[in-house]
Scaffold this motif. Structure first.
Motif, short mmCIF file in Angstrom:
data_model
loop_
_atom_site.label_atom_id
_atom_site.label_comp_id
_atom_site.label_asym_id
_atom_site.label_seq_id
_atom_site.Cartn_x
_atom_site.Cartn_y
_atom_site.Cartn_z
N HIS A 1 0.83 -1.62 -0.22
CA HIS A 1 -0.14 0.51 -0.13
C HIS A 1 1.14 1.48 -0.14
N ARG B 1 -12.87 4.35 -3.93
CA ARG B 1 -12.05 2.89 -3.99
C ARG B 1 -13.38 1.55 -3.48
N LYS B 2 -12.98 0.27 -3.61
CA LYS B 2 -14.14 -0.67 -3.43
C LYS B 2 -14.80 -0.73 -3.17
N THR B 3 -14.67 -0.44 -1.37
CA THR B 3 -15.65 -0.37 -0.40
C THR B 3 -15.70 0.65 0.58
N ASP C 1 -8.51 -6.48 0.72
CA ASP C 1 -8.56 -5.63 -0.29
C ASP C 1 -9.61 -5.12 -0.06
N GLU C 2 -10.34 -5.02 0.58
CA GLU C 2 -10.87 -4.22 0.98
C GLU C 2 -11.09 -2.28 0.67
N ASN D 1 -8.24 -1.27 -1.50
CA ASN D 1 -8.22 -0.71 -2.36
C ASN D 1 -8.65 -0.27 -3.46
N TRP D 2 -7.91 0.33 -4.61
CA TRP D 2 -8.38 1.85 -5.69
C TRP D 2 -8.87 1.05 -6.27
N ASP D 3 -9.72 0.54 -6.99
CA ASP D 3 -10.05 -0.16 -8.25
C ASP D 3 -9.89 1.31 -9.17
N GLN D 4 -10.68 2.17 -9.85
CA GLN D 4 -10.36 3.52 -10.63
C GLN D 4 -10.53 4.65 -9.90
#
Length: 811
Positions: free
Chosen positions: A404, A479-481, A493-494, A496-499
């Motif tokens: 991270h 964020r993912k969540t 992985d909660e 995570n920066w998905d986009q």
């Protein structure tokens, strides 16, 4: 290096700096009839540099490489030591010249690893960016090469060291400095986690987002609980009764203090990320029928100013405005077609992850696929032995890098890694200023901002065709969540920066029907906006006051804009004074004559926080005491030490109006009793700071503007850098006014109807050398809120020129 006796060095420096130094600044030594000439290696063609009465350089080159070379050369001639201080701050190399007092600041910056980040970014730089960065660096180094021991800026002589060659990476690091100051939110994540055990209603009051005074730019307040926006999600794994301890509180407070000291030293610390006003109005609201644009960034008072004024001209380019010393191009200003101004958005672009380390192997941490070893980066920090001894010791620092990011905070067995947009080379580039300077219309302006990866800014726009517009430009994660408001469990992985929010989905506005756009770090989007930006916005008082003033006249002029920039009416404190009087007046006792007189003064107060005001000091201290007592009751003595929320004053407004029992400290039976105690607190505070003579309890005595140079405190030799404190007009703290006083770092009023009428000024002056006539020649204008016209056209520049120098290449 040689070690000098302290008294010898001090006396030598004191005597030496009483004399006028020999400054190799040909622009100050030139006869206009016979322009001075300097022959420099690295130029392709002739460059003409003109300076006006304020020492502002107007640089005219025949190609881009020479233009940026000359900009680097000229900027270094005025601000070389400041440039060195800026890059040393981000590189974590302050202790090498300032000693052990800066060691902890260096450790923080070495931990972030910004030097490694910008090196990686430069490998991806476009050819146009490299032209600017490399040309600028060559120019700086040409100036450094022209110096000797007697012509070196005084700070280098005092501290007995020479500047290293400037590199393109150093210019990019200056941009990172602004990113650090304007997007630093990770400590708020820990604070929010600390408040997780409080009832939801109390948390909402301590961390308010919405105020009836909000001035929205995009969207409206509807669908507040939209799933797309995310919500503060409390995770049991990182909260609980054992999460906080006194040691944890003190550690995070100290960490914040260290970071603030480093940023304040160089004039970029923005408390609560709040920094600046800007607004633009269309021609239907102006006397000229053309738009007008204003901008006044808010950063700490420093000597020299954090901004440097410059005018750049080359084939296909004519642009003027301000930049930071060390950065090529113009950051805020105008060219011959468009103008732009910036304020900070302050989105949440930093997330923390509590990494779970193996108790049997402290170099392993848990991931969704099992244990993983940290990458260890070994840093060697040089630490100066003493003020009179420039020899250094070396302190080693091991930085632990996780998937991270670096571990930035450790306490009570917990270790937190930081993910931040500014630390990802793939998310950053150096093109935006280059493209922005050359944009000719809204389409090209918008295209330039697609590459804007600096701290996310509210950028207002206007052009000679009569259009106005706005972009919130920058890189903001999805964020993912959750929304990253509190630390994530790093073993999952909660977080995570998905986009990232697509550029065309960021807040934007073009030619609004109202013809007015205002930003002042307030909440810019309504709850209908589908993406999460932040929970933490600045107070809405400045933005609301600006909007009110713009609507008071049907046809506005640059004089009206200047009056707004200088406005010291405190919207928040007027409300507070009215409510305090309404609560206390009916309950006054016969022996409370002084308190009764104060209520009379509150009722008569014009709301202006001027240096002469006798009401403002007592009102500000009472508001501060009220805030402190409310927070202490809500949080306790420990958590209140680290609590910071820039918009909490909107809760103060609600509490003083509604007087809810659940917020009243238990030692009081009513809000009237609480306010009496706040009155006593205020009197004690003013007596302690200003003395018992109440005639001296005036705003200008309580709050002064201090332009601090990093060496001003040094015995004897610091005197040359000292600027006496100035009584302040305006307030930059609780219930801030439009004119925030000391933190107004520059003022711009751009006039597309005639660019030569554009007004622009900085706080002190162009030069960083105290013996220069341009060390503080703009101070009087800054105090009076009278920025001078900044010539733009060829004819206006020629008329304003008082000094000329020609740079020529070696044949």
């Amino acid at each position: 290096m040689k070690k000098f006796p302290a008294i010898f060095l001090l006396l030598f420096s004191f005597v030496f700096f009483l004399e006028e130094p020999t400054v190799t600044r040909s622009a100050e030594q030139t006869n206009l009839d016979q322009p001075g000439t300097k022959t420099l290696t690295g130029l392709r063609d002739r460059v003409t540099i003109r300076r006006d009465e304020r020492g502002i350089p107007y640089i005219e080159a025949k190609n881009e490489e020479d233009l940026y070379f000359a900009q680097g050369y000229v900027t270094a001639s005025d601000r070389l030591w400041q440039m060195d201080l800026l890059r040393r701050t981000e590189r974590g190399e302050l202790a090498e010249v300032l000693g052990g007092a800066a060691l902890e600041q260096d450790k923080q910056h070495r931990t972030l690893g910004l030097t490694q980040v910008v090196d990686a970014e430069l490998t991806r730089a476009t050819p146009s960016a490299r032209v600017a960065l490399e040309g600028y660096a060559r120019g700086v180094n040409a100036y450094i090469a022209s110096l000797d021991s007697k012509t070196m800026p005084p700070e280098f002589q005092i501290l007995q060291y020479k500047p290293k060659p400037w590199t393109p990476a150093d210019s990019v690091l200056v941009g990172k400095l602004f990113a650090e100051a304007l997007s630093n939110t990770w400590r708020l994540d820990i604070i929010r986690a600390a408040l997780a055990a409080l009832p939801a209603e109390k948390r909402a009051g301590l961390m308010p987002e919405i105020s009836p005074l909000d001035v929205l730019v995009v969207g409206e307040d509807s669908g507040y609980k939209s799933k797309k926006r995310g919500s503060l999600r409390i995770q049991p794994s990182i909260t609980g009764d054992d999460f906080w301890s006194r040691d944890m509180v003190l550690a995070i407070a100290r960490d914040e203090e260290v970071a603030a000291q480093a940023l304040a030293r160089v004039g970029v610390y923005a408390e609560g990320l709040a920094a600046s006003n800007n607004w633009v109005v269309s021609g239907k609201h102006t006397a000229s029928g053309k738009p007008l644009l204003a901008n006044d960034p808010h950063l700490p008072a420093s000597a020299p100013s954090i901004w440097y004024m410059v005018h750049l001209s080359a084939p296909g380019l004519r642009v003027a405005g301000v930049t930071a010393p060390g950065a090529p191009g113009v950051i805020i200003g105008h060219n011959d077609r468009i103008a732009w101004g910036m304020t900070n958005v302050g989105p949440d672009v930093q997330d923390l992850y509590e990494e779970k380390f193996d108790p049997d192997n402290p170099k392993r941490y848990l991931t969704p696929v099992g244990w993983r070893y940290v990458d260890v980066r070994r840093e060697q920090i040089k630490v100066r032995k003493g003020f009179t001894d420039s020899a250094t010791d070396t302190v080693a620092l091991d930085v632990n890098m996780t998937r991270h990011g670096p571990i930035v905070f450790e306490k009570a067995g917990k270790r937190y890694a930081l993910r931040w947009t500014a630390l990802d080379p793939m998310l950053n580039n150096a093109d935006s200023v280059y493209l922005l300077n050359r944009a000719r219309n809204w389409k090209e302006f918008s295209k330039a901002l697609e590459s804007f990866t600096a701290p996310t800014q509210n950028i207002v726009y206007t052009d000679t065709a009569g259009h106005i517009g706005y972009h919130a430009a920058g890189v903001i994660p999805i964020r993912k969540t959750g929304d990253g408001s509190i630390p994530y469990d790093g073993s999952t992985d909660e977080g995570n920066w998905d986009q990232f929010i697509p550029f065309d989905k960021l807040p934007v506005l073009y030619d609004p029907p109202s013809g007015i756009i205002v930003t002042a770090n307030q909440r810019i989007v309504g709850t209908s906006y589908p993406y999460f930006l932040t929970h933490s916005w600045a107070q809405p008082y400045r933005a609301r006051r600006i909007l009110d003033l713009l609507n008071q006249k049907p046809k506005l002029t640059t004089d009206d804009f200047r009056r707004i920039q200088g406005d010291v009416y405190s919207l928040g404190n007027v409300w507070f004074a009215h409510e305090v009087s309404k609560i206390l007046r009916p309950r006054l006792k016969t022996d409370e004559a002084k308190l009764a007189q104060l209520m009379d003064a509150f009722d008569r107060w014009d709301g202006l926080v001027t240096a002469e005001s006798t009401v403002a000091p007592m009102l500000a201290q009472m508001r501060s005491a009220f805030r402190s007592r409310i927070l202490t009751a809500a949080l306790g003595d420990e958590l209140v030490k680290i609590y910071q929320w820039p918009n909490f004053d909107t809760t103060i407004d609600r509490l003083i109006a509604e007087q809810p029992k659940d917020w009243l400290p238990k030692e009081f039976i009513s809000y009237a009793d609480l306010l009496r105690a706040c009155y006593d607190d205020a009197r004690k505070s003013l007596t302690k700071s200003l003395g018992e003579d109440e005639s001296k309890w005036i705003w200008g005595e309580m709050v002064k503007v201090n332009f601090r140079h990093p060496l001003a405190a040094a015995p004897l030799i610091g005197l040359q850098f000292t600027i006496p404190p100035i009584p302040q007009n305006g307030s930059g703290g609780l219930a801030a006014t439009v004119n925030v006083g000391a933190n107004v770092s520059m003022r711009l009023i751009a006039d597309p109807s005639n660019w030569d009428q554009t007004q622009h000024g900085i706080t002190l002056g162009e030069s960083g050398v105290p013996t220069s006539p341009h060390w503080k020649d703009q101070l009087a204008d800054w105090r009076a809120v009278t920025p001078r016209p900044f010539p733009f056209s060829e004819a206006a520049v020629a008329k304003a020129t008082v000094e000329t120098v020609v740079l020529t290449p070696v044949k």
